[in-house]
Design a protein around this motif. Structure first.
Motif, short mmCIF file in Angstrom:
data_model
loop_
_atom_site.label_atom_id
_atom_site.label_comp_id
_atom_site.label_asym_id
_atom_site.label_seq_id
_atom_site.Cartn_x
_atom_site.Cartn_y
_atom_site.Cartn_z
N GLU A 40 -13.74 -36.97 -17.10
CA GLU A 40 -13.84 -35.53 -16.99
C GLU A 40 -12.80 -34.87 -17.89
O GLU A 40 -11.85 -35.53 -18.33
CB GLU A 40 -13.66 -35.08 -15.54
CG GLU A 40 -12.43 -35.63 -14.86
CD GLU A 40 -12.61 -37.05 -14.37
OE1 GLU A 40 -11.74 -37.89 -14.74
OE2 GLU A 40 -13.57 -37.33 -13.63
N VAL A 41 -12.96 -33.60 -18.15
CA VAL A 41 -12.00 -32.83 -18.93
C VAL A 41 -10.86 -32.39 -18.01
O VAL A 41 -11.12 -31.78 -16.97
CB VAL A 41 -12.65 -31.60 -19.59
CG1 VAL A 41 -11.59 -30.76 -20.30
CG2 VAL A 41 -13.73 -32.04 -20.57
N VAL A 42 -9.64 -32.72 -18.38
CA VAL A 42 -8.46 -32.29 -17.63
C VAL A 42 -7.61 -31.46 -18.56
O VAL A 42 -7.20 -31.92 -19.65
CB VAL A 42 -7.66 -33.49 -17.09
CG1 VAL A 42 -6.41 -33.01 -16.36
CG2 VAL A 42 -8.52 -34.35 -16.17
N LYS A 59 -10.12 -38.48 -25.73
CA LYS A 59 -11.27 -38.40 -26.64
C LYS A 59 -12.59 -38.66 -25.93
O LYS A 59 -13.66 -38.27 -26.43
CB LYS A 59 -11.10 -39.40 -27.78
CG LYS A 59 -11.07 -40.86 -27.33
CD LYS A 59 -10.91 -41.81 -28.51
CE LYS A 59 -10.91 -43.26 -28.05
NZ LYS A 59 -10.75 -44.20 -29.20
N ASN A 60 -12.56 -39.31 -24.74
CA ASN A 60 -13.79 -39.61 -24.00
C ASN A 60 -14.21 -38.49 -23.05
O ASN A 60 -15.30 -38.54 -22.47
CB ASN A 60 -13.63 -40.90 -23.19
CG ASN A 60 -13.47 -42.13 -24.07
OD1 ASN A 60 -14.15 -42.26 -25.09
ND2 ASN A 60 -12.56 -43.02 -23.68
N ALA A 61 -13.34 -37.51 -22.86
CA ALA A 61 -13.61 -36.45 -21.88
C ALA A 61 -14.89 -35.70 -22.24
O ALA A 61 -15.10 -35.32 -23.39
CB ALA A 61 -12.43 -35.50 -21.79
N ASP A 62 -15.72 -35.48 -21.22
CA ASP A 62 -17.01 -34.81 -21.41
C ASP A 62 -17.13 -33.69 -20.38
O ASP A 62 -17.04 -33.94 -19.17
CB ASP A 62 -18.14 -35.82 -21.23
CG ASP A 62 -19.50 -35.25 -21.62
OD1 ASP A 62 -19.67 -34.01 -21.57
OD2 ASP A 62 -20.41 -36.04 -21.94
N PRO A 63 -17.33 -32.45 -20.84
CA PRO A 63 -17.45 -31.33 -19.88
C PRO A 63 -18.56 -31.52 -18.85
O PRO A 63 -18.50 -30.94 -17.76
CB PRO A 63 -17.74 -30.13 -20.80
CG PRO A 63 -17.21 -30.53 -22.14
CD PRO A 63 -17.41 -32.01 -22.24
#
Length: 508
Positions: free
Chosen positions: A470-472, A478-482
């Motif tokens: 998740e986006v923090v 780089k792997n964070a996805d909204p």
């Protein structure tokens, strides 16, 4: 000596972020727990939590199944009902028993275990006692509906309650210890029924009536005592000191039970459970053992009776079957905690059950059939606490877990309405139809366990690859996805997403 800081044990790679492990989730950081002896504390918790729950479930199982023992002492003849009416009376028990379980678990969380569980027990104890004064079919049906209504919340409530006290690696053995009381009830019910039947004629009542009256009155007495004996949740338990309460909550949070320090009810948690595919797979798994469980507990004396034994002998011969089931249940419970591979255990146990009912279908030898009953007991009973621990340990969020467990248990129990009708008098003495339907249930349980195992493994792989990150805010990842959510902190993500959080690892 041990203490817990509240930090995650997972490294940066497993969390899917490039920062130090989160430290802002420490429960009451001002409290020093370094002086707490964990082993002594856990032994004290075991003594305060598990034994009395075992007594409650023993009475629950004993009261629910005593009608099977009473049937052997001319219950049907004395109140003027047919075998079909008897089966229908067993069936109506399961509808309220299954449907109110999710609501009951939410009320347990709201009103506290000491109040809610004791209230349920008091209600079913009174209803059980009234079974001894019924005199017709209408009375029997009404009492079975009410009994199902009051007994409904106990089992899922206890399972959820225990899951709020122990780490995932400690849960299986405790559930097995409390659930083993069901096997004790199966054994004890035969002995008790055989003894109480000697009161036949006392007060002008038949022996079967005294089975209900005496068991019901004892349940009422235990219910009154339960208001003072049952402890509440770890953060408010009276037998713990303030430091010990903090220690236990931090320990649970270290085990990824982030809601252990208290969680306010949100309807969102109920929807989270309903939308989770694990809930629906678990429902099929629970049907796979609950259908056989109810058939086994209600009809074991009858099956043995039709193999050529008298009513009293059949009740007594059911005793060693349950004694063996008790031993196996406890052994499997501790073994499951030790090895941690609950999925493989489930597949093995369901497989053993399949073998036992294949033998029962094919056998025409009373001795071989009696052996298969042992084999069935050693498969059905230990599967239940192992599955409970497996599902519970993979569901985070106290309200979500309470709803998931209640839905799975409720749906499993609903299948008792089917399995309570499969052993028809016209099929005796070998009951091939009944055994075949139970065999199908066990096959469903085996298949659902396999699906559950592969789904958890798939999700773990996705999390390890960063596909669930998740986006923090403020964290470079780089792997964070909204699409996986956006949160102000890792702590917020853990709290809001529960077991869907990218750092939560499912146990296989």
């Amino acid at each position: 000596m041990s203490s817990f800081s509240g930090k995650s044990e997972k490294g940066d790679h497993e969390l899917g972020i490039h920062s130090e492990p989160v430290a802002d989730g420490v429960y009451r950081p001002e409290v020093d727990t370094s002086g707490v002896n964990e082993k002594k504390l856990m032994r004290r918790i075991d003594l305060h939590v598990v034994p009395w729950l075992g007594v409650l479930y023993l009475l629950n199982f004993l009261d629910r199944g005593s009608i099977g023992n009473a049937k052997l002492y001319n219950l049907e003849r004395d109140i003027g009902i047919t075998d079909t009416q008897y089966l229908l009376a067993l069936t109506v028990f399961f509808f309220p028993y299954s449907l109110v379980e999710p609501a009951s678990n939410i009320l347990l969380k709201k009103f506290r275990p000491s109040i809610w569980l004791s209230f349920l027990m008091l209600g079913w104890g009174i209803i059980m006692t009234l079974h001894g004064v019924m005199h017709d079919y209408g009375g029997l049906v009404t009492l079975r509906v009410l009994l199902g209504l009051f007994e409904a919340g106990l089992y899922p409530g206890i399972v959820f309650y225990i899951s709020c006290w122990y780490r995932r690696s400690e849960l299986g053995s405790r559930v097995a210890l409390f659930f083993s009381s069901a096997t004790v009830a199966g054994a004890f019910s035969g002995l008790l029924a055989a003894a109480i039947e000697n009161m036949h004629g006392v007060g002008g009542k038949p022996g079967w009536a005294w089975i209900f009256i005496l068991e019901g009155l004892f349940t009422v007495l235990c219910a009154v005592a339960s208001f003072w004996i049952i402890q509440d949740f770890p953060d408010s338990a009276k037998f713990l000191s303030d430091t010990e309460r903090v220690f236990i909550v931090r320990k649970l949070q270290e085990d990824q039970q982030f809601s252990a320090g208290g969680e306010k009810f949100k309807l969102k948690y109920v929807w989270d459970s309903l939308k989770d595919v694990k809930t629906w797979i678990a429902m099929g798994m629970y049907a796979g053992f609950d259908g056989p469980l109810f058939a086994f507990s209600l009809f074991t004396p009858t099956i043995i009776n039709q193999l050529g034994f008298t009513a009293t002998a059949a009740n007594l011969l059911s005793v060693p079957v349950y004694a063996w089931a008790c031993i196996v249940t406890v052994v499997i419970g501790f073994w499951g905690d030790r090895i941690g591979h609950r999925g493989m255990l489930n597949l093995f146990l369901f497989g053993t059950g399949l073998v036992s009912y294949i033998i029962l279908i094919a056998s025409r030898n009373p001795s071989l059939s009696y052996f298969a009953v042992y084999l069935g007991a050693s498969a059905i009973y230990p599967t239940i606490p192992n599955s409970v621990a497996w599902v519970s340990s993979n569901t985070e969020g106290s309200y979500k877990r309470s709803v998931t467990l209640a839905m799975a248990i409720g749906f499993g129990n609903l299948n008792g309405a089917v399995s309570s009708n499969v052993y028809r008098a016209v099929d005796k003495p070998w009951y091939r139809l009944g055994h075949g339907i139970i065999l199908a249930y066990l096959a469903i349980g085996w298949i659902c366990s396999l699906i559950f195992f592969f789904y958890l493994r798939y999700e773990n792989a996705k999390k390890a690859a960063g596909a669930r990150d998740e986006v923090v805010e403020g964290v470079d990842n780089k792997n964070a996805d909204p699409r996986n959510g956006t949160f102000a902190s890792v702590e917020d993500a853990r709290r809001e997403k529960g077991d869907r959080w990218s750092g939560f690892k499912y146990t296989l």
